[in-house]
Design an enzyme around this catalytic site. Structure first.
Site, PDB file in Angstrom:
ATOM      1  N   ASP A 106     -18.410  20.559 -17.738  1.00 26.96           N
ATOM      2  CA  ASP A 106     -17.547  19.968 -18.987  1.00 26.96           C
ATOM      3  C   ASP A 106     -18.600  19.668 -20.226  1.00 26.96           C
ATOM      4  OD1 ASP A 106     -15.584  17.180 -19.663  1.00 26.96           O
ATOM      5  OD2 ASP A 106     -16.463  18.655 -21.134  1.00 26.96           O
ATOM      6  N   GLY A 107     -18.511  20.658 -21.325  1.00 21.20           N
ATOM      7  CA  GLY A 107     -19.452  20.394 -22.292  1.00 21.20           C
ATOM      8  C   GLY A 107     -20.064  21.668 -22.718  1.00 21.20           C
ATOM      9  N   GLY A 108     -19.907  22.352 -23.922  1.00 18.72           N
ATOM     10  CA  GLY A 108     -20.663  23.526 -24.449  1.00 18.72           C
ATOM     11  C   GLY A 108     -20.286  24.769 -23.635  1.00 18.72           C
TER      12      GLY A 108
ATOM     13  N   GLY B 267     -16.809  16.565 -28.788  1.00 21.75           N
ATOM     14  CA  GLY B 267     -16.552  18.192 -28.403  1.00 21.75           C
ATOM     15  C   GLY B 267     -17.618  18.625 -29.409  1.00 21.75           C
TER      16      GLY B 267
ATOM     17  N   GLY C 108     -18.824  12.358 -24.762  1.00 20.18           N
ATOM     18  CA  GLY C 108     -18.460  11.475 -26.262  1.00 20.18           C
ATOM     19  C   GLY C 108     -17.799  12.472 -27.185  1.00 20.18           C
TER      20      GLY C 108
ATOM     21  N   ASP D 243      -8.937  13.944 -22.553  1.00 21.02           N
ATOM     22  CA  ASP D 243     -10.392  13.278 -22.678  1.00 21.02           C
ATOM     23  C   ASP D 243     -10.018  11.742 -23.386  1.00 21.02           C
ATOM     24  OD1 ASP D 243     -12.150  16.149 -23.361  1.00 21.02           O
ATOM     25  OD2 ASP D 243     -12.366  14.859 -21.800  1.00 21.02           O
TER      26      ASP D 243
HETATM   27  C1  DX5 Z   1     -17.130  14.733 -23.582  1.00 19.86           C
HETATM   28  C2  DX5 Z   1     -15.657  15.469 -23.571  1.00 19.86           C
HETATM   29  C3  DX5 Z   1     -16.267  17.052 -24.252  1.00 19.86           C
HETATM   30  C4  DX5 Z   1     -15.084  17.994 -24.104  1.00 19.86           C
HETATM   31  C5  DX5 Z   1     -15.408  19.552 -24.198  1.00 19.86           C
HETATM   32  O1  DX5 Z   1     -17.794  14.904 -24.500  1.00 19.86           O
HETATM   33  O2  DX5 Z   1     -15.401  15.855 -22.265  1.00 19.86           O
HETATM   34  O3  DX5 Z   1     -17.061  17.675 -23.361  1.00 19.86           O
HETATM   35  O4  DX5 Z   1     -14.240  17.789 -22.992  1.00 19.86           O
HETATM   36  O5  DX5 Z   1     -16.172  19.753 -25.459  1.00 19.86           O
HETATM   37  P1  DX5 Z   1     -16.631  21.181 -25.856  1.00 19.86           P
HETATM   38  O6  DX5 Z   1     -15.867  22.124 -25.058  1.00 19.86           O
HETATM   39  O7  DX5 Z   1     -16.026  21.335 -27.233  1.00 19.86           O
HETATM   40  O8  DX5 Z   1     -18.098  21.037 -25.518  1.00 19.86           O
END
Ligand code: DX5
Length: 234
Positions: free
Chosen positions: A187-189, A159, A157, A47
């Site tokens: 991607d995300g959560g 994790g 932005g 990222d």
């Molecule tokens: C943007 C990043 C996050 C990361 C994954 O914020 O791209 O989404 O890759 O984050 P998690 O899996 O911890 O939500």
């Protein structure tokens, strides 16, 4: 590149959990990456954030270069998610550092088509990412140029954020627009529960940071999500 273009296309065309190093322990990054590679990860996401497109600043091409040899040895794909303004100014450097796949954000440049063509000029596969409020119709005119679509399921932005619930109907609409074969990444959560729901709604690639590297054993955590989404055999 860590692997060949054909290998990259084969991986992004499958169903895979993609650990994001954003939540890894950077004091032992190589060891953490090896844990998920040993557990079967075929793709790792780096990222990249510039402090402009999103507030945080993370890593540059040096980290891709540092992972290249290890990823090549495992035959695994380096997926670079550019959360940066005007990504077309950064693509050359990340491709030269060893990226196999590069995703740019629709919202980050007026020159989306040019950026996707630039990624292809390096032999990399190209992804187009949409923030949660960007209409899925935005991809309509570049479906042929985008090898993969990234439907952000959090605001980019950070994790460890909560999964945005309206991502599920968005995913269904994006799948209907893109057709049955287009790789769609979320991607995300993402964890076993949200991953399974996104799979049912049409996603095929599942980026997970905190659910993997925030766990006591990243390899076990990776396998839990992989089992929930029906990870492709290697
Ligand atoms: C943007 C990043 C996050 C990361 C994954 O914020 O791209 O989404 O890759 O984050 P998690 O899996 O911890 O939500």
């Amino acid at each position: 590149m860590a692997v060949s273009g054909a290998e990259t296309r084969a991986v992004i065309g499958g169903v895979h959990v993609v650990p994001s190093i954003l939540s890894a322990d950077f004091a032992r990054l190589g060891e953490q990456v090896q844990q998920v590679l040993d557990a079967g990860a075929r793709e790792i996401q780096v990222d990249v954030m510039d402090g402009h497109f999103v507030p945080p600043i993370t890593v540059g091409a040096l980290v891709v270069e540092a992972l290249r040899e290890q990823m090549a040895a495992a035959g695994a794909v380096i997926d670079v998610h550019l959360m940066v303004e005007r990504p077309e100014r950064q693509i050359d450097a990340f491709a030269a550092a060893g990226a196999d796949h590069i995703t740019v954000h629709f919202e980050a440049t007026p020159h989306v088509l040019y950026a996707l063509e630039q990624v292809h000029s390096h032999g990399c596969t190209a992804g187009l990412a949409l923030c949660p409020a960007t209409p899925v119709s935005a991809v309509e005119d570049v479906l042929d140029e985008a090898d993969m679509l990234l439907c952000m399921t959090v605001n980019p932005g950070w994790g460890g954020q909560a999964f945005i619930e309206h991502s599920i109907p968005r995913l269904r609409r994006l799948r209907a627009l893109a057709g049955p074969e287009k790789p769609i990444q979320v991607d995300g959560g993402i964890d076993p529960a949200t991953g399974a729901r996104c799979r049912a709604a049409g996603a095929t690639l599942f980026v997970a940071g905190s659910a993997v590297f925030g766990a006591p054993d990243p390899g076990v955590a990776f396998r839990a999500i992989a089992d929930a989404v029906g990870e492709s055999c290697a």
